[in-house]
Design an enzyme around this catalytic site. Structure first.
Site, PDB file in Angstrom:
ATOM      1  N   HIS A   1     -26.396  63.344 -67.774  1.00 30.33           N
ATOM      2  CA  HIS A   1     -25.068  63.967 -67.868  1.00 30.33           C
ATOM      3  C   HIS A   1     -24.950  65.260 -67.085  1.00 30.33           C
ATOM      4  O   HIS A   1     -23.961  65.983 -67.254  1.00 30.33           O
ATOM      5  CB  HIS A   1     -24.732  64.295 -69.328  1.00 30.33           C
ATOM      6  CG  HIS A   1     -24.569  63.106 -70.202  1.00 30.33           C
ATOM      7  ND1 HIS A   1     -23.341  62.511 -70.430  1.00 30.33           N
ATOM      8  CD2 HIS A   1     -25.460  62.394 -70.912  1.00 30.33           C
ATOM      9  CE1 HIS A   1     -23.501  61.501 -71.262  1.00 30.33           C
ATOM     10  NE2 HIS A   1     -24.783  61.399 -71.572  1.00 30.33           N
TER      11      HIS A   1
ATOM     12  N   LYS B   1     -12.318  74.452 -72.743  1.00 33.68           N
ATOM     13  CA  LYS B   1     -13.621  73.789 -72.602  1.00 33.68           C
ATOM     14  C   LYS B   1     -14.674  74.866 -72.830  1.00 33.68           C
ATOM     15  O   LYS B   1     -14.329  76.044 -72.982  1.00 33.68           O
ATOM     16  CB  LYS B   1     -13.776  73.144 -71.220  1.00 33.68           C
ATOM     17  CG  LYS B   1     -13.377  74.046 -70.047  1.00 33.68           C
ATOM     18  CD  LYS B   1     -13.468  73.306 -68.720  1.00 33.68           C
ATOM     19  CE  LYS B   1     -12.226  72.531 -68.361  1.00 33.68           C
ATOM     20  NZ  LYS B   1     -12.463  71.191 -67.872  1.00 33.68           N
ATOM     21  N   ARG B   2     -15.952  74.474 -72.861  1.00 35.00           N
ATOM     22  CA  ARG B   2     -16.987  75.497 -72.989  1.00 35.00           C
ATOM     23  C   ARG B   2     -16.847  76.514 -71.864  1.00 35.00           C
ATOM     24  O   ARG B   2     -16.452  76.163 -70.750  1.00 35.00           O
ATOM     25  CB  ARG B   2     -18.372  74.842 -72.941  1.00 35.00           C
ATOM     26  CG  ARG B   2     -18.715  74.102 -74.199  1.00 35.00           C
ATOM     27  CD  ARG B   2     -18.707  75.008 -75.402  1.00 35.00           C
ATOM     28  NE  ARG B   2     -19.846  75.897 -75.375  1.00 35.00           N
ATOM     29  CZ  ARG B   2     -20.847  75.862 -76.254  1.00 35.00           C
ATOM     30  NH1 ARG B   2     -20.848  75.008 -77.249  1.00 35.00           N
ATOM     31  NH2 ARG B   2     -21.851  76.708 -76.160  1.00 35.00           N
TER      32      ARG B   2
ATOM     33  N   LYS C   1     -17.830  76.154 -64.652  1.00 35.13           N
ATOM     34  CA  LYS C   1     -16.482  75.632 -64.952  1.00 35.13           C
ATOM     35  C   LYS C   1     -15.396  76.595 -64.451  1.00 35.13           C
ATOM     36  O   LYS C   1     -14.227  76.269 -64.426  1.00 35.13           O
ATOM     37  CB  LYS C   1     -16.328  75.397 -66.449  1.00 35.13           C
ATOM     38  CG  LYS C   1     -17.232  74.266 -66.984  1.00 35.13           C
ATOM     39  CD  LYS C   1     -17.027  74.069 -68.479  1.00 35.13           C
ATOM     40  CE  LYS C   1     -18.041  73.119 -69.100  1.00 35.13           C
ATOM     41  NZ  LYS C   1     -17.723  71.694 -68.927  1.00 35.13           N
TER      42      LYS C   1
ATOM     43  N   THR D   1     -14.258  65.142 -69.442  1.00 34.69           N
ATOM     44  CA  THR D   1     -13.472  64.108 -70.130  1.00 34.69           C
ATOM     45  C   THR D   1     -12.152  64.684 -70.627  1.00 34.69           C
ATOM     46  O   THR D   1     -11.214  63.937 -70.896  1.00 34.69           O
ATOM     47  CB  THR D   1     -14.256  63.528 -71.326  1.00 34.69           C
ATOM     48  OG1 THR D   1     -14.898  64.600 -72.008  1.00 34.69           O
ATOM     49  CG2 THR D   1     -15.282  62.518 -70.870  1.00 34.69           C
TER      50      THR D   1
ATOM     51  N   LYS E   1      -8.038  63.341 -71.129  1.00 37.17           N
ATOM     52  CA  LYS E   1      -7.196  63.510 -72.329  1.00 37.17           C
ATOM     53  C   LYS E   1      -5.856  64.137 -71.951  1.00 37.17           C
ATOM     54  O   LYS E   1      -4.803  63.709 -72.431  1.00 37.17           O
ATOM     55  CB  LYS E   1      -7.912  64.403 -73.358  1.00 37.17           C
ATOM     56  CG  LYS E   1      -9.156  63.756 -73.918  1.00 37.17           C
ATOM     57  CD  LYS E   1     -10.049  64.736 -74.671  1.00 37.17           C
ATOM     58  CE  LYS E   1     -11.452  64.143 -74.791  1.00 37.17           C
ATOM     59  NZ  LYS E   1     -12.474  65.096 -75.195  1.00 37.17           N
TER      60      LYS E   1
END
Ligand code: 9GP
Length: 837
Positions: free
Chosen positions: A374, A567-568, A573, A678, A682
């Site tokens: 992952h 998100k984290r 990111k 992911t 959504k």
């Protein structure tokens, strides 16, 4: 077994076995019975929490009936099962999901009204089951939903942490972590005190030849910890299949060891042993994409792998089959490298306990396991030090060395004299101390290795696992692009949108076959439909605005563009890119006249996410977002033109409110760093548009929905390495617009500038590893394009509907079918009456 039970007993059993409620009256009866007897409460002291508990117990009873039948059906069918090993299952709330999956939410709503409650209030009483950090754990939860909904015989295996991911509070702009003790009352789990496994740690290995001349290996002494099973039902949607999630809890072994201490009066030390044992399943490590090499973590991993493997083997042995048949009956999927020790454990069981020869045992092992990677981030790739394993799991270390030897001999035969290759693929890294490379062990011990989006699966083949492609050939490596369950992420989170879609498609079949969404395309020009579509988005935004007001005290205009990044928090990111963009927008707005400002599309920038407690840079990003929010939200010149919100304690149940309310969401990782993502799926499934880099699943989302429906920007993954190199050796200058942002931060506008010095220095002085400066210009311009596009609501809604219509590919049902076909080789188990539920 069944045939040995006399008919009269079976008859009695059949007559009295509970059926579960079906009607509103039966539901009310069950709720009241549970509140009065199980909870010992009454009409007069039944608060919402008690009503939640009663309702959950009523639904649980219903699920249990189907759960028992499912387990019996699967046992009798005796076909291959899939076991999904994951250290994280981010399940969120169970009640709403159970109501929808068994199709009785309407009944519950009416019943609860009779009893004086609103179903929404009751649902929101539930504490999230937060046994995960982020995408990896939530993916596992989506997979369980799909496995059950598609009737696959499947079990999840994990750890029952007493403390899930911490609760986040923001104090003076800083993240503060509060323990999340979630087990006070959890109606969804069944302790199985009769299902236990004793797991051994430490000790030493005794090798000797027995009286019959056989080599015996025995792992002796050390300490035993007992794993007790806790089961949770996983209901499928629109099917009576209810699968099992088995989580292990640790306590000191109740063997003689402890009793002897008690008997000799060593109470304190006996209690200390107990506590030490319980520590193993006490807490979820709060790191996402980061491994810290702590002994307790390794203990958790082995404890869970050993207990799960023994459970699986015990079940297999009951069938009376021979070991050759094991891989025809059992598929085990490793969710990341965390369960890699399961490979070694199975080899140990087969060799040391069952007496199989090495090659035969190893053949069984490799046919059984599949490994999903992952991440390519180096800081997330697990390595364990050899001395640590030697001490904790002495027999396993021997086996790892043997596995490595056996593997390297194979490599040597195929690539004679290639010493470099041998050292590159060796499971043991020759560092000081020596390290075991868990990903390599997982590859060597599995028959298939997959990545989670096309780009990611290509990258693992060309970068981190390149040499293994040389060794095994490309066929061992494959891709299964991630997906999400539309039951939770559309039907449950956005019931009005789901209902509108169902009204156009003639029912809810799309929840089981998401490709049916493409039947929405003909309605793209339907004015009434578009109006309703936009109204639903607006209503969802109003709901989020209320939540924002309640939790932050800031009032936001639901007509503004809601721009969301949840998100984290992680440098890769790039929440820092987003907040720098926000500051730049602020600078621009301040430069406009009041008249000009009125013409600007108002925007609410919404952030949410947790930082790992030890990840200082991520915490600094949270701090900056909050400080920027304080300034902008209180600047009277700015008003509604821009608001900046940080939502505390982002989790699954909050995502269910946030996701349906976004206009734009941000998936802006440095190209090549986000394996899949992911939440992007959504958001699009809920009619939000995306700003994103060409990274992870964004690429496939673009392919499916069309380039005109997504806002892409930034450098490509193939250019990242050169750009990084240029930062160090070229004539590198920070983007001049970004420099203005830094200057404003440095001026102290957002409080003590030294608090943010490291964030800026990472870009200006330390090589800007995540290419924030390189992508800043195209990020800003793309944001401007978004403002322009949003002004034309007609066009915006068309993009929104078109995107949803084309999202069929991203259901986790598709992933699970791909895993089943290409990796696990398992079939669903036919259920007589699909719609019985
Ligand atoms: O970072 C990835 C994320 O991109 C992906 O969507 C998720 C599920 O596949 O896994 C995350 N990886 C990890 O959390 C650690 O490997």
């Amino acid at each position: 077994v069944e045939s040995s039970i006399p008919e009269h007993m079976r008859e009695a059993w059949r007559k009295y076995s509970p059926q579960g409620f079906k009607t509103k009256d039966e539901f009310e009866g069950e709720v009241v019975r549970h509140i009065e007897t199980t909870l010992a409460r009454s009409l007069f002291n039944c608060d919402e929490l008690a009503a939640y508990s009663g309702t959950s117990l009523a639904f649980r009873d219903r699920l249990i009936i189907d759960w028992n039948k499912t387990q019996q059906r699967q046992t009798f069918a005796d076909q291959k099962r899939i076991y999904y090993l994951s250290l994280e299952f981010l399940m969120g709330r169970a009640l709403d999901n159970a109501m929808l999956n068994v199709g009785l939410k309407g009944v519950a709503k009416e019943g609860l009204e009779d009893l004086g409650f609103r179903v929404e209030d009751i649902i929101s009483q539930e504490h999230d089951a937060a046994l995960g950090n982020g995408g990896l754990g939530r993916l596992a939860a989506c997979f369980l939903d799909s496995l059950a909904s598609l009737n696959y015989p499947a079990w999840g295996y994990g750890l029952r942490y007493r403390y899930g991911i911490f609760k986040q509070e923001i104090e003076n702009g800083y993240q503060v972590e509060i323990p999340d003790y979630w087990l006070d009352f959890n109606p969804w789990e069944f302790p199985r005190h009769d299902v236990t496994v004793d797991v051994q740690f430490y000790g030493w290995v005794n090798k000797y030849t027995d009286d019959e001349g056989k080599q015996v290996v025995s792992w002796q002494d050390g300490e035993l910890v007992t794993a007790t099973a806790y089961d949770a039902p996983v209901p499928g949607y629109g099917t009576p299949t209810v699968n099992n999630l088995r989580l292990w809890s640790s306590k000191a072994s109740s063997g003689e060891f402890d009793f002897s201490k008690f008997n000799s009066g060593e109470y304190e030390s006996a209690v200390a042993d107990q506590q030490r044992a319980e520590t193993i399943s006490a807490v979820l490590y709060p790191n996402d994409n980061l491994e810290r090499g702590k002994e307790l973590r390794l203990k958790q991993q082995y404890f869970w792998c050993a207990a799960s493997l023994h459970d699986i083997v015990r079940r297999f042995k009951k069938t009376g089959r021979t070991w050759d048949e094991f891989p025809d009956q059992v598929a085990i999927q490793l969710n990341d490298t965390h369960p890699t020790l399961a490979i070694v454990e199975l080899q140990r069981i087969l060799i040391d306990k069952e007496g199989l020869e090495w090659p035969k045992a190893w053949d069984i092992v490799t046919k059984t396991f599949g490994y999903t990677n992952h991440t390519v981030l180096p800081e997330a790739l697990e390595k364990w030090s050899v001395p640590l394993i030697q001490n904790l799991l002495p027999r396993h270390l021997q086996l790892i060395y043997e596995i490595n030897l056996y593997f390297l001999q194979q490599v040597e035969r195929r690539f004679p004299k290639d010493r470099d290759l041998l050292s590159r693929v060796s499971i043991i890294e020759e560092s000081t101390p020596k390290m075991v490379r868990m990903a390599y062990l997982a590859i060597v011990g599995s028959h298939k290795v997959n990545g989670v989006a096309e780009l990611h699966s290509d990258l693992i083949k060309t970068t981190i696992f390149k040499d293994f492609v040389t060794v095994y050939g490309p066929d061992k490596f494959t891709n299964v692009t991630n997906g999400i369950t539309p039951r939770r992420w559309l039907h449950q989170a956005n019931p009005r949108l789901s209902e509108l879609i169902a009204s156009k498609l003639g029912g809810y079949d799309f929840l089981k076959d998401l490709t049916l969404l493409n039947k929405l395309e003909p309605f793209i020009d339907d004015k009434d439909f578009k109006k309703e579509w936009a109204e639903i988005k607006y209503a969802n935004k109003v709901r989020l605005a209320q939540h924002i007001l309640k939790t932050t005290g800031v009032s936001v205009n639901p007509k503004a563009l809601f721009d969301v990044q949840v998100k984290r928090i992680h440098e890769y990111k790039r929440q820092q890119l987003n907040i720098f963009g926000v500051i730049h927008r602020y600078i621009t707005l301040k430069g406009l006249s009041a008249e000009e400002r009125k013409k600007v599309a108002p925007r609410v920038s919404i952030f949410g996410g947790k930082a790992a407690p030890g990840y200082w840079m991520a915490k600094t990003i949270i701090h900056l977002i909050n400080k920027v929010g304080e300034v902008i939200n209180n600047d009277p010149e700015i008003g509604d033109a821009l608001k900046v919100i940080f939502l505390e304690d982002y989790n699954v149940s909050k995502a269910e409110i946030i996701v349906p309310a976004s206009d734009i969401s941000e998936h802006i990782s440095t190209a090549g760093t986000e394996a899949s993502g992911t939440s992007n799926m959504k958001f699009v499934l809920n009619g939000g548009l995306v700003i994103g880099t060409l990274d992870g699943a964004n690429i496939e989302i673009t392919r499916e929905i069309g380039e005109q429906n997504i806002f892409l920007f930034g450098n490509l993954s193939e250019d990242v390495e050169d750009l990084r190199h240029h930062h160090f050796y070229g004539n590198y200058q920070v983007d001049s617009e970004l420099q203005k942002v830094f200057d404003l931060i440095k001026s102290g506008k957002f409080g003590d500038e030294s608090a943010f010095g490291a964030l800026i220095a990472a870009i200006t002085e330390h090589g800007d590893y995540y290419l924030v400066s390189d992508d800043f210009d195209s990020y800003r311009k793309t944001q401007d394009l978004i403002d322009e596009t949003f002004k034309n609501q007609e066009e915006w809604v068309t993009k929104s509907i078109t995107s949803v219509a084309r999202m069929g590919f991203f259901t986790s049902d598709r992933c699970i079918n791909e895993y089943a076909d290409t990796i696990w080789n398992i079939e669903p188990l036919a259920v007589a009456d699909e719609k019985e539920a």
